[in-house]
Design a protein around this motif. Structure first.
Motif, PDB file in Angstrom:
ATOM      1  N   PHE A 175       0.836  -1.209   0.000  1.00 31.76           N
ATOM      2  CA  PHE A 175       0.000   0.000   0.000  1.00 31.76           C
ATOM      3  C   PHE A 175       0.866   1.252   0.000  1.00 31.76           C
ATOM      4  O   PHE A 175       0.564   2.239  -0.661  1.00 31.76           O
ATOM      5  CB  PHE A 175      -0.898   0.030   1.238  1.00 31.76           C
ATOM      6  N   TRP A 176       1.936   1.175   0.770  1.00 34.50           N
ATOM      7  CA  TRP A 176       2.820   2.320   0.907  1.00 34.50           C
ATOM      8  C   TRP A 176       3.437   2.666  -0.444  1.00 34.50           C
ATOM      9  O   TRP A 176       3.461   3.829  -0.866  1.00 34.50           O
ATOM     10  CB  TRP A 176       3.884   1.958   1.943  1.00 34.50           C
ATOM     11  N   VAL A 177       3.885   1.632  -1.139  1.00 29.21           N
ATOM     12  CA  VAL A 177       4.450   1.862  -2.466  1.00 29.21           C
ATOM     13  C   VAL A 177       3.388   2.460  -3.378  1.00 29.21           C
ATOM     14  O   VAL A 177       3.646   3.376  -4.143  1.00 29.21           O
ATOM     15  CB  VAL A 177       4.996   0.539  -3.039  1.00 29.21           C
ATOM     16  N   ARG A 178       2.168   1.966  -3.245  1.00 30.02           N
ATOM     17  CA  ARG A 178       1.115   2.478  -4.100  1.00 30.02           C
ATOM     18  C   ARG A 178       0.909   3.969  -3.895  1.00 30.02           C
ATOM     19  O   ARG A 178       0.638   4.708  -4.826  1.00 30.02           O
ATOM     20  CB  ARG A 178      -0.196   1.744  -3.816  1.00 30.02           C
ATOM     21  N   ALA A 179       1.042   4.408  -2.639  1.00 29.14           N
ATOM     22  CA  ALA A 179       0.776   5.812  -2.358  1.00 29.14           C
ATOM     23  C   ALA A 179       1.904   6.713  -2.799  1.00 29.14           C
ATOM     24  O   ALA A 179       1.731   7.920  -2.843  1.00 29.14           O
ATOM     25  CB  ALA A 179       0.515   6.004  -0.871  1.00 29.14           C
ATOM     26  N   SER A 180       3.077   6.174  -3.079  1.00 28.11           N
ATOM     27  CA  SER A 180       4.201   7.096  -3.287  1.00 28.11           C
ATOM     28  C   SER A 180       4.884   7.021  -4.633  1.00 28.11           C
ATOM     29  O   SER A 180       5.696   7.886  -4.915  1.00 28.11           O
ATOM     30  CB  SER A 180       5.273   6.898  -2.217  1.00 28.11           C
ATOM     31  N   ILE A 181       4.639   6.015  -5.440  1.00 26.49           N
ATOM     32  CA  ILE A 181       5.518   5.850  -6.595  1.00 26.49           C
ATOM     33  C   ILE A 181       4.742   5.920  -7.903  1.00 26.49           C
ATOM     34  O   ILE A 181       3.667   5.338  -8.026  1.00 26.49           O
ATOM     35  CB  ILE A 181       6.297   4.520  -6.475  1.00 26.49           C
ATOM     36  N   PRO A 182       5.261   6.672  -8.862  1.00 25.34           N
ATOM     37  CA  PRO A 182       4.590   6.770 -10.161  1.00 25.34           C
ATOM     38  C   PRO A 182       4.639   5.462 -10.921  1.00 25.34           C
ATOM     39  O   PRO A 182       5.419   4.571 -10.595  1.00 25.34           O
ATOM     40  CB  PRO A 182       5.396   7.836 -10.912  1.00 25.34           C
ATOM     41  N   ARG A 183       3.809   5.417 -11.941  1.00 28.72           N
ATOM     42  CA  ARG A 183       3.712   4.208 -12.748  1.00 28.72           C
ATOM     43  C   ARG A 183       4.827   4.184 -13.783  1.00 28.72           C
ATOM     44  O   ARG A 183       5.214   5.212 -14.309  1.00 28.72           O
ATOM     45  CB  ARG A 183       2.353   4.224 -13.435  1.00 28.72           C
ATOM     46  N   LEU A 184       5.332   2.980 -14.066  1.00 27.32           N
ATOM     47  CA  LEU A 184       6.327   2.854 -15.136  1.00 27.32           C
ATOM     48  C   LEU A 184       5.627   2.838 -16.491  1.00 27.32           C
ATOM     49  O   LEU A 184       4.427   2.640 -16.569  1.00 27.32           O
ATOM     50  CB  LEU A 184       7.108   1.559 -14.970  1.00 27.32           C
ATOM     51  N   ARG A 185       6.423   3.028 -17.512  1.00 33.92           N
ATOM     52  CA  ARG A 185       5.870   2.930 -18.851  1.00 33.92           C
ATOM     53  C   ARG A 185       6.078   1.503 -19.327  1.00 33.92           C
ATOM     54  O   ARG A 185       6.935   0.789 -18.804  1.00 33.92           O
ATOM     55  CB  ARG A 185       6.585   3.915 -19.744  1.00 33.92           C
ATOM     56  N   ILE A 186       5.340   1.090 -20.347  1.00 37.32           N
ATOM     57  CA  ILE A 186       5.370  -0.317 -20.716  1.00 37.32           C
ATOM     58  C   ILE A 186       6.761  -0.774 -21.157  1.00 37.32           C
ATOM     59  O   ILE A 186       7.244  -1.831 -20.753  1.00 37.32           O
ATOM     60  CB  ILE A 186       4.296  -0.625 -21.789  1.00 37.32           C
ATOM     61  N   ASP A 187       7.470   0.072 -21.920  1.00 38.03           N
ATOM     62  CA  ASP A 187       8.789  -0.375 -22.383  1.00 38.03           C
ATOM     63  C   ASP A 187       9.779  -0.406 -21.232  1.00 38.03           C
ATOM     64  O   ASP A 187      10.634  -1.290 -21.146  1.00 38.03           O
ATOM     65  CB  ASP A 187       9.288   0.523 -23.503  1.00 38.03           C
ATOM     66  N   GLN A 188       9.657   0.555 -20.308  1.00 34.61           N
ATOM     67  CA  GLN A 188      10.561   0.549 -19.161  1.00 34.61           C
ATOM     68  C   GLN A 188      10.311  -0.674 -18.296  1.00 34.61           C
ATOM     69  O   GLN A 188      11.242  -1.301 -17.782  1.00 34.61           O
ATOM     70  CB  GLN A 188      10.331   1.816 -18.326  1.00 34.61           C
ATOM     71  N   LEU A 189       9.012  -0.988 -18.173  1.00 35.56           N
ATOM     72  CA  LEU A 189       8.651  -2.150 -17.376  1.00 35.56           C
ATOM     73  C   LEU A 189       9.254  -3.424 -17.947  1.00 35.56           C
ATOM     74  O   LEU A 189       9.866  -4.229 -17.238  1.00 35.56           O
ATOM     75  CB  LEU A 189       7.134  -2.248 -17.369  1.00 35.56           C
TER      76      LEU A 189
END
Ligand code: SF4
Ligand code: SF4
Lengths: 374, 374, 162
Positions: free
Chosen positions: B291-305
Motif C-alpha cells: 500500500f505504501w508503495v502504491r501511495a508514493s511511486i509513479p507508474r512505469l511505462r510499458i517499455d521501461q517495465l
C-alpha cells in the motif's frame, strides 16, 4: 498456405478516442489517437465542449458585469484573468490605479499563480500515475490559499474582486499575517512535492526526454508561459513588459534547457519559489492608502479606441483585446488564451511517443479547458 | 480413506469440500478487510480520514460496497463476445482461489500439503492471466484490449524472475513442499540468506498483482481500468475480489517462504494463537509495504517495465540461481549466500539507478536574471 | 533508488501527520464574514418590514437577469398611519438561485442596503429534484435575516481600512 511476402504481416493502426470523459483529459477535452501498438502515430484534438461564448456575452455587459465572466474563463487563476480585463478597461477609461491597490493585486495574482501551479502539480502527479497522493497534497496547499482568498473577496474561485480603478473593497486588517501564514505552509508544500516527485527515479524516467519541443517550434506555435520557458525561451510578460509593480520587484525568470515534460514540470516548481519571493517583497512594501482613485467617475465610460493588454497568467500570456466605441461596455472583446496556443503544439509533442506519454504531455502543458474554449 | 478436520474423521471429499468452503468464506471476509484497510491506510498516507460513515470508523464500508455491487445491473456491451466476456471473471478468480490449496497458514492449518506445493502454486497462479486477456478481448473495447495485451506482456516478463527467485528458495530448502520450506527456517529465515531473491520476488509480485508501480494494465489515467472497463456489478466485484485475494495469498506466501512463516523466531512448538499472530504480523507487513508503495511511486511505462524485467531482474535472478547451486554443490557455508545476496542487492540498486540516471542540469540552475534596463 | 526512498519517506511522514480533511456535514468550518453565497433580503427590525423598496436597481444590474422585483404602496407608511418612512415597499421578489452567479453586483447597487450575500452555512444545499425549486420567493429570501441568522457585512465599496 504460403503467404505472399507483402502480406506476411499486416498490422493495422488503431484509433482510440480519449475523452471527453476520460480521467486525464483535465476537463472536457477530446483527442483521437492513432496508435500503432503502444506508439502514438497521430493526435487529433477536438475542443469546444466548454464553449460558452464568454467574449460575446461580455459585449452585452457593462464593465463591472463582465468581470464575473472573466473569472469563469480561467477558473484556476481567476485573479489573473480579471486583471487583464480590468487593466484593459482602465487603459480605455484612463484610470490611474493607486499604489496600494497595485501591490495587493500583485500579491493576489502571485498567490493565484501558486494555487494554480499546485493544481498542476497534483493533476500531473496523477497523470504520471501516483495514486492520488500528489493530488491530495496539492489540494491541501491550495486549500490554504483559497481560504485566504475567501476571507478577502468572499468567494473561493470566482472572486470578482479586481475592479476597474482598483479593488472592490479593502483587504481585511490581518491580511499581512494571514499571507505570511499561508506562505509558510506553501513552502512546506513545495518541499513535499520536490521530495515526492522531482528526485524519484521512476518519475524522472517517465518525464525526461518526453514531449520535446524546440525553442524555435515553441515560438512558432505561439506558446507562452512555463511551457515555452522550459524550452529555453526567457519569455515572461512580467519582466518584458512590466505591469502592476513588477518593475520594482526582484525575481528570476526560470528557463529550462531541454523543452521536455520534466523541464515544464520543474520550471513550474521553481517558479513557485519565485512567486513566494515576490509576495514577500510586496508584503514588505505594502502601505496603507487608497484602493480606488480619488476621483472615481460614478459612471464608468471608456473612450473610443482599442487596446491590447497582456499579463502573465500561470499558464502563459493572458491577453485581452478590447475595442470600445465609447459607452460603458466593450464593442468587441477577444481573449488571447495561453492554453489554446499551447495546446496547438500537442500533436508535435506527442507523436512517436508511447500512449502513456501522450497523456503526460497533455498534462504537462497544464490546460484549463474553460480557457481554451471560453 | 479418511481425513481429519478439526479432529473429526470424515470422508476425504467431504473434508475437501468443507475446507474449500471455509476458504471461500474466509477469503471474502479477508478481501473485504483488505479493501477497507487499503482505503484507510492510503487515506492516512494522503492526510485524509478515509471511510468513516458506515459503521464505527467506517468498518462496514466494504460490506456496503459489496451490497451495492451485487445489487447493480450486470451489463454486457452489445458487441462483446458473450462467452468470453462472461467467463473471464471466473478465469481470473478460480486460479487465485486454487492457489490457496497448498498454502501453509499455520502448523496443520491448510487445505492440502503437496510435496510439490510450490510448483503447484506457481503453476496455478499464472493461469489467471488468461482471464485478463479474455476480459480485454471479449469486451470489444479498445482500452480493454490494450489493457489485456499489456497484462499479458507484463505477466510473461515478470513470471520468470518470480519463479527463479522461488527456485533459489527451493534449492536452499531442498524441497518443494511448503511445509518443509517453513520448517527449514526455524532458526534463520531465508530472507537473511537470500536478500536479493527476496527483493526480486517482491518486485515481481507487485507486477503479478498489477499493483503500482506496475499497474500498467489497469492504469487509471491511461487505459481507464484496462480490461475491466466494461464490467459492472457482480462481475466487476469478482475481479476486485480476485485482486485482493491474490494480495492476501502472496502476502502469506512471502511470509511463509522468505520471512520464516509460523516457525521463525519462536519455533513450531508455540500454540496456534502465537502462530496466527506471527503470520498475521508478517503478512500485514508485506501488505502495508504494498500500500505504501502504491501511495508514493509513479507508474512505469510499458517499455521501461519490460526492459527492467528482462535486462535487470532476469539476469540477476539467474545469477542468483547459479550461486545458490554452487554453494549447495560444494557445500560452502550459507554465509556465502548472504554475502552474495548483499552484493547482488548493491548491483541491483546501482543498475536500477543507472537505468534512469540523469545528470542533467535542472531548470533554474541557469537562471536568467532580470535586467534592470527592461 | 535514493529518490524512490525519499518519496517513500515523504508519504511515511505524512502518514504520521494529522488528517487535514474534515467530516463535512457534521463539521462546518466557520465562514469569514465576507463569504458570498447566494443573495438574501434583509429585514428591518425597527419597523418590522423588509428594507427593500422594490426599486429595481438590482434587477437591472444583474448580469444574468435572474431577479424579478414587483413593488407596491407601503400600507405601513406614515401617511397610512403606520410607522415606516418607506412610501413603496417590495411586493414580490424572486431570485433564481440556479442562474445567480454570485457576483455581488446586486448588493453593490442597492441604495437601501436591503440585499446581502448569505454568509452562513444555511441555504447552501441546493440539490433539488426540480429546477423550479431553486427560484426563491420573498418569504424564503427574508427568512434568514428575519430569524437573525446572517452576520451583517455590507461591503463598503472602495473604502480603505487602514
Ligand atoms: S449576485 Fe449577481 S447574479 Fe446573483 S442575483 Fe445578484 S446580481 Fe444577479
Ligand atoms: S434589493 Fe435594493 S436594489 Fe433591489 S429592489 Fe430592493 S431596494 Fe432596490
Amino acid at each position: 498456405m504460403v503467404a505472399s511476402p507483402q502480406h506476411e504481416f499486416e498490422t493495422q493502426d488503431l484509433l482510440i478516442n480519449v475523452g471527453p470523459q476520460h480521467p486525464s483529459t483535465h476537463g472536457v477535452f477530446r483527442m483521437v489517437l492513432t496508435i500503432d501498438g503502444e506508439v502514438v502515430k497521430d493526435v487529433v484534438p477536438y475542443i469546444g465542449y466548454l464553449h460558452r461564448g464568454a467574449e460575446k456575452l461580455c459585449e452585452t455587459m457593462d464593465f463591472r458585469q463582465g468581470i464575473g465572466f472573466m473569472d469563469r474563463t480561467e477558473y484556476l487563476a481567476a485573479h489573473n484573468a480579471e486583471l487583464s480585463y480590468v487593466m484593459a478597461v482602465e487603459a480605455l477609461a484612463g484610470l490611474e490605479v493607486p499604489d496600494r491597490a497595485q501591490w495587493i493585486r500583485t500579491i493576489l495574482c502571485e498567490l493565484n499563480r501558486l494555487s494554480s501551479h499546485f493544481m498542476f502539480l497534483g493533476a500531473f502527479g496523477i497523470d504520471v500515475g501516483v495514486f492520488g497522493t500528489p493530488f491530495i497534497y496539492a489540494w491541501r496547499e491550495r486549500e490554504a490559499i483559497i481560504d485566504l482568498f475567501e476571507e478577502i473577496s468572499g468567494d473561493r474561485m470566482m472572486y470578482a474582486y479586481f475592479r476597474p480603478g482598483g479593488l472592490a473593497w479593502d483587504v481585511p486588517l490581518n491580511f499581512k499575517e494571514r499571507v505570511r501564514e499561508v506562505l509558510k505552509s506553501t513552502r512546506q508544500g513545495i518541499k513535499d512535492f520536490d521530495e515526492l516527485l522531482t528526485q524519484n527515479e521512476i518519475f524522472r524516467a517517465r518525464t525526461e526526454g518526453i514531449g520535446y519541443i524546440s525553442a524555435e517550434d515553441a515560438i512558432d506555435w505561439g506558446m507562452s508561459g512555463p511551457s515555452i520557458r522550459a524550452s529555453g525561451v526567457a519569455l515572461d510578460v512580467r519582466r518584458d513588459e512590466p505591469y502592476l509593480k513588477y518593475a520594482d520587484l526582484d525575481f528570476d525568470v526560470i528557463t529550462g534547457e531541454n523543452g521536455d515534460v520534466f523541464d515544464r514540470y520543474y520550471c513550474r516548481l521553481m517558479e513557485m519559489h519565485e512567486s513566494v519571493k515576490i509576495i514577500e517583497q510586496c508584503l514588505a512594501r505594502l502601505e496603507p492608502g487608497l484602493i480606488v482613485p480619488d476621483k472615481m467617475p460614478r459612471m464608468l465610460r471608456a473612450a473610443p479606441g482599442e487596446v491590447y493588454i497582456r499579463t502573465e497568467a500561470p499558464r502563459g500570456e493572458y491577453g485581452i483585446y478590447m475595442v470600445s466605441k465609447g459607452g460603458n461596455r466593450p464593442y468587441r472583446l477577444k481573449v488571447r488564451s495561453a492554453c489554446l496556443s499551447n495546446l496547438q503544439a500537442l500533436k508535435q509533442m506527442s507523436v512517436d511517443q508511447y500512449v502513456a506519454d501522450a497523456i503526460i504531455v497533455l498534462g504537462s502543458i497544464d490546460i484549463v479547458l474553460s480557457e481554451v474554449d471560453r | 480413506m479418511n481425513n481429519s478436520l478439526f479432529g473429526f474423521e470424515i470422508n476425504v471429499w467431504l473434508d475437501a469440500l468443507a475446507r474449500l468452503g471455509l476458504i471461500v468464506g474466509v477469503m471474502t471476509v479477508v478481501a473485504m478487510g483488505l479493501i477497507y484497510g487499503e482505503r484507510k491506510i492510503l487515506a492516512r498516507f494522503q492526510q485524509r480520514i478515509g471511510p468513516q460513515k458506515t459503521g464505527p470508523f467506517g468498518l462496514l464500508q466494504s460490506v456496503a460496497d459489496a451490497i451495492k455491487l451485487v445489487g447493480k445491473e450486470d451489463l454486457r456491451p452489445n458487441a462483446a463476445d458473450p462467452w468470453t466476456f462472461e467467463l473471464a471473471p471466473y478465469f481470473v478468480f478460480i486460479p487465485i482461489f486454487l492457489g490457496f490449496v497448498s498454502l501453509p497458514f499455520l502448523l496443520g492449518v491448510n487445505i492440502r500439503l503437496f510435496d510439490l506445493g510450490l510448483l503447484y502454486f506457481i503453476a496455478v497462479s499464472s493461469v489467471n492471466i488468461v482471464g485478463w486477456i479474455m476480459a480485454g478481448w471479449g469486451s470489444d473495447n479498445r482500452y480493454a484490449m490494450i489493457g489485456g495485451m499489456r497484462a499479458a506482456a507484463q505477466a510473461i516478463s515478470y513470471e520468470l524472475p518470480l519463479v527463479l527467485s522461488l527456485v533459489t528458495v527451493a534449492m536452499l530448502a531442498g524441497s518443494l513442499n511448503l511445509k518443509d520450506i517453513v520448517e527449514g527456517q526455524g532458526t534463520v529465515p531465508y530472507i537473511a540468506w537470500l536478500p536479493l531473491a527476496f527483493v526480486i520476488f517482491f518486485i515481481s509480485t507487485l507486477a503479478e498483482m498489477n499493483r503500482p508501480p506496475f499497474d500498467i494494465p489497469i492504469g487509471e489515467s491511461e487505459v481507464v481500468g484496462g480490461p475491466f472497463v466494461e464490467y459492472s456489478g457482480i462481475r466487476w466485484s469478482m475481479f476486485m475480489l480476485g485482486e485482493y485475494a491474490s494480495l492476501w495469498i502472496l502476502s502469506v506466501l512471502t511470509a511463509a517462504v522468505f520471512l520464516g512463516g509460523y516457525s521463525w523466531p519462536f519455533g513450531e512448538d508455540l500454540g496456534r494463537g502465537y502462530q496466527l499472530v506471527l503470520m498475521a504480523a508478517k503478512s500485514s507487513l508485506y501488505i502495508f509495504v504494498v500500500f505504501w508503495v502504491r501511495a508514493s511511486i509513479p507508474r512505469l511505462r510499458i517499455d521501461q517495465l519490460m526492459s527492467y524485467s528482462w535486462k535487470i531482474l532476469l539476469p540477476l535472478s539467474l545469477a542468483q540461481v547459479l550461486v545458490v547451486g554452487f554453494v549447495r554443490v560444494y557445500e560452502l557455508p550459507d554465509i556465502f549466500l548472504a554475502i552474495e545476496g548483499v552484493f547482488g542487492l548493491i548491483i541491483l540498486v546501482s543498475l536500477t539507478g543507472r537505468a534512469v540516471a540523469s545528470n542533467r542540469r535542472l531548470p533554474g540552475a541557469a537562471r536568467t536574471m532580470r535586467s534592470e534596463a527592461a | 533508488m535514493k529518490g524512490i526512498a525519499k518519496s517513500l519517506m515523504v508519504t511515511l511522514s505524512t502518514f504520521t501527520r494529522k488528517p487535514v480533511t474534515r467530516d463535512y456535514p457534521n463539521y462546518h468550518r466557520p465562514l469569514p464574514e465576507r463569504d458570498r453565497a447566494f443573495p438574501l433580503l434583509l429585514w428591518d427590525k425597527e419597523v418590522d418590514e423588509p428594507f427593500c423598496t422594490g426599486c429595481h436597481a438590482c434587477e437591472r444590474a444583474c448580469p444574468v437577469e435572474c431577479m424579478t422585483v414587483l413593488m407596491k404602496d407601503n400600507p405601513n407608511h406614515k401617511s397610512n398611519g403606520g410607522d415606516s418612512s418607506r412610501r413603496k415597499i417590495i411586493d414580490k421578489f424572486w431570485i433564481d438561485y440556479a442562474r445567480c452567479m454570485r457576483c455581488n453586483i446586486c448588493v453593490e447597487v442597492c441604495n437601501f442596503d436591503a440585499i446581502a450575500m448569505n454568509n452562513t452555512w444555511q441555504g447552501h444545499e441546493t440539490s433539488v429534484h426540480d429546477r423550479k425549486d431553486l427560484v426563491m420567493d420573498l418569504q424564503q429570501l427574508l427568512a434568514q435575516s428575519h430569524g437573525g441568522a446572517i452576520k451583517e457585512w455590507v461591503p463598503t465599496l472602495g473604502q480603505a481600512n487602514e
